[in-house]
Scaffold this active site. Structure first.
Site, PDB file in Angstrom:
ATOM      1  N   HIS A   1       0.857  -1.179   0.000  1.00  0.00           N
ATOM      2  CA  HIS A   1       0.000   0.000   0.000  1.00  0.00           C
ATOM      3  C   HIS A   1       0.892   1.227   0.000  1.00  0.00           C
ATOM      4  O   HIS A   1       2.003   1.214   0.534  1.00  0.00           O
ATOM      5  CB  HIS A   1      -0.902   0.001   1.242  1.00  0.00           C
ATOM      6  CG  HIS A   1      -2.022   0.992   1.174  1.00  0.00           C
ATOM      7  ND1 HIS A   1      -1.847   2.313   1.529  1.00  0.00           N
ATOM      8  CD2 HIS A   1      -3.326   0.872   0.783  1.00  0.00           C
ATOM      9  CE1 HIS A   1      -3.000   2.948   1.365  1.00  0.00           C
ATOM     10  NE2 HIS A   1      -3.905   2.112   0.916  1.00  0.00           N
TER      11      HIS A   1
ATOM     12  N   ASP B   1      -7.999  -4.528  -0.429  1.00  0.00           N
ATOM     13  CA  ASP B   1      -8.514  -4.978  -1.728  1.00  0.00           C
ATOM     14  C   ASP B   1      -8.352  -6.482  -1.943  1.00  0.00           C
ATOM     15  O   ASP B   1      -8.986  -7.049  -2.826  1.00  0.00           O
ATOM     16  CB  ASP B   1      -7.794  -4.239  -2.861  1.00  0.00           C
ATOM     17  CG  ASP B   1      -7.953  -2.734  -2.739  1.00  0.00           C
ATOM     18  OD1 ASP B   1      -9.103  -2.290  -2.662  1.00  0.00           O
ATOM     19  OD2 ASP B   1      -6.942  -2.020  -2.707  1.00  0.00           O
TER      20      ASP B   1
END
Length: 428
Positions: free
Chosen positions: A306, A363
Site C-alpha cells: 500500500h 482490496d
C-alpha cells in the site's frame, strides 16, 4: 518553552520555519512563507511529503498499521458499529447517542429518493456504460435538481447537501446496476437499514418481496465502513481541491468519483480478484510467486502492499473474516478464496515479501466478497464510491469551515523552452 524550528540555508541567507505538531503523528514544517522569503518552491511529485491541510477526521500510521476515524480504531468500528454510526462520527466528530443516531438515520432515509426526471437521465446512457461513468454524470447532475442546497456559505444548506449525497448514493449505484442488466428500478424502502435498502434496490425485483439476509447485510455494512474514509488520498484531495474553488458539493463529489475511477485508486479490488482467478489453483501459487519476484517478468501480485501502509493493512483482517462468513452463509466453495488464503500465508512468511513490506491490503479480500454476493466486477468501484462519499462529504465540510483554507494552487518546476520570439509561418 522555545518553539521548534527548522533552519534552511540558501545563497540568500538562513531562514527559519516553525514545526507544527499534530495530536499524533510526525511534525510538519510550516513553509507557507518559503516562496515569499526565499523566492523558491519545494518539489514534491505526488505530494507524498506535503501536508495540504489540517484535519481532525482520519489518522493513519502506515508503519504500525493503524487507522483511526476521529480516534476510534477501524477494526473496532467495523466489528462493533454500523455504517450510519460511522457516517455520523465522520460528519460530526463524535459517536452519536441513541436519539442522535435515530434522528440521523431517519433523516438519511427521508432523502434516499431521486428526482423522478433522473430516471430519464439514466436512459440516455448506453446499456453497457460503465457504472462509474453513470455515477459521475448523475451525481454531477444533482446540482441541477437541488438548487436549495448549493450555497456553500450557509451551514444549513451544506448539511442538507451532505445528507442528500450520503442518502442518494445507494439509490444512484443500485439504479446504475439495474440499468445495465435491463431490470426496472426499485424505489427505496424506508423501513430498511441503509445497507439493507441498498441490497434490496440492487437485487430485488417488483415481482416478489426481497428478504434481506442479515449475514450479507452485515458484510456489506462492514465493507462500507472499511472504505468510508482514508485520509488525504487522491480522490479526497480531488474533492478538497474542487471545493477550494467554491464549487457546489455535488460537483465536488462527482470530481471525487472521477478520480476514484482510476485503476491505480479505486480499481485495485477488481485487479486483485482477476489476479486470484488467473492463478486459479493453489498448486500454481509457487509459480506465480516466483514470477512476482522476477523483476523481468511483467506479472505483479495485486492486493499486496500500500502507498501508506508498510505493515498489515488493519482493514484486511476484518475483510478476511467477513469473506469466510459470507462464503459459509451462501454455501459457496470458491477456489479463489483457497488461493487467497495460501497466498496470504506465503506472503506473511516469505522473506522477500517481509523485507519489501508487501502485506495484504483491503482490496485482497473485498473482491471475493462482492463477487460471492453477486456484484459484477465493474460494480466494485461504484460500491467504493458509495462508501467513500461519507468521507468525501466530511472532508469537504471540514475544508469549507477551515479559516486557513485557500483555493488550491500547486506550483511547478518549469523545464520547458525559455522565452523566444514568434516567427511567421512563411519563415519557419
Amino acid at each position: 518553552m522555545t518553539a521548534k524550528t527548522v533552519k534552511l540555508t540558501t545563497e540568500g541567507g538562513d531562514f527559519s520555519y516553525p514545526l507544527m505538531e499534530g495530536s499524533v503523528g510526525p511534525d510538519v514544517i510550516d513553509i507557507r512563507k518559503l516562496y515569499g522569503e526565499t523566492d523558491k518552491f519545494t518539489y514534491d511529485p505526488g505530494f507524498t511529503s506535503t501536508a495540504s491541510c489540517q484535519s481532525a477526521i482520519t489518522y493513519i500510521d502506515g508503519d504500525q498499521g493503524i487507522l483511526l476515524h476521529r480516534g476510534y480504531p477501524i477494526d473496532q468500528l467495523a466489528e462493533q458499529s454500523n455504517f450510519m454510526e460511522v457516517a455520523y462520527l465522520l460528519l460530526h466528530g463524535d459517536l452519536p447517542k441513541k436519539k442522535e443516531l435515530e434522528e440521523f438515520s431517519y433523516t438519511i432515509s427521508r432523502h434516499t429518493m431521486l428526482h423522478e426526471q433522473l430516471a430519464t437521465f439514466y436512459r440516455g446512457f448506453r446499456r453497457d456504460a460503465h457504472p462509474m461513468a453513470i455515477m459521475c454524470g448523475v451525481v454531477g447532475a444533482l446540482s441541477a435538481f437541488y438548487h436549495d442546497s448549493t450555497d456553500i456559505t450557509d451551514p444549513q444548506q451544506r448539511l442538507i447537501a451532505s445528507h442528500r449525497l450520503i442518502a442518494k448514493m445507494p439509490t444512484i449505484a443500485a439504479m446504475a446496476f439495474k440499468y445495465s442488466i435491463g431490470q426496472p428500478f426499485l424505489y427505496p424502502q424506508n423501513n430498511l437499514s441503509y445497507t439493507g435498502n441498498f441490497l434490496r434496490m440492487t437485487f430485488g425485483v417488483p415481482a416478489e418481496p426481497y428478504e434481506v439476509n442479515p449475514i450479507i447485510e452485515k458484510a456489506m455494512d462492514r465493507i462500507f465502513i472499511l472504505h468510508a474514509d482514508h485520509e488525504q488520498n487522491a480522490s479526497t484531495s480531488t474533492v478538497r481541491l474542487a471545493g477550494s474553488s467554491g464549487a457546489n458539493p455535488f460537483a465536488c463529489i462527482a470530481a471525487g468519483i472521477a478520480c476514484l475511477w482510476g485503476p491505480a485508486h479505486g480499481g485495485a479490488n477488481e485487479a486483485a480478484l482477476n489476479m486470484l482467478r488467473e492463478i486459479g489453483d493453489v498448486k500454481h501459487i509457487k509459480e506465480y510467486v516466483a514470477r512476482a519476484k522476477d523483476k523481468n517478468d511483467p506479472f505483479r501480485l495485486m492486493g499486496f502492499g500500500h502507498r501508506v501502509y508498510k505493515n498489515y493493512d488493519p482493514r484486511a483482517k476484518v475483510m478476511q473474516q467477513t469473506a469466510e462468513a459470507v462464503l459459509k452463509e451462501l454455501k459457496v466453495s470458491d477456489p479463489v478464496l483457497d488461493v487467497a488464503r495460501e497466498l496470504e500465508h506465503i506472503a506473511l512468511n516469505d522473506d522477500y515479501f517481509i523485507e519489501k513490506k508487501l502485506y495484504p491490503n483491503v482490496d485482497f479480500y473485498s473482491g471475493i466478497i462482492l463477487n460471492a454476493i453477486g456484484f459484477p466486477t465493474e460494480m466494485f468501484t461504484a460500491l467504493f464510491a458509495l462508501a467513500r462519499t461519507v468521507g468525501w462529504v466530511a472532508q469537504w465540510n471540514e475544508m469549507i469551515s477551515d479559516p486557513e483554507q485557500k483555493i488550491g494552487r500547486p506550483r511547478q518546476l518549469y523545464v520547458g523552452a525559455t522565452q523566444r520570439d514568434y516567427v511567421a509561418v512563411s519563415k519557419r
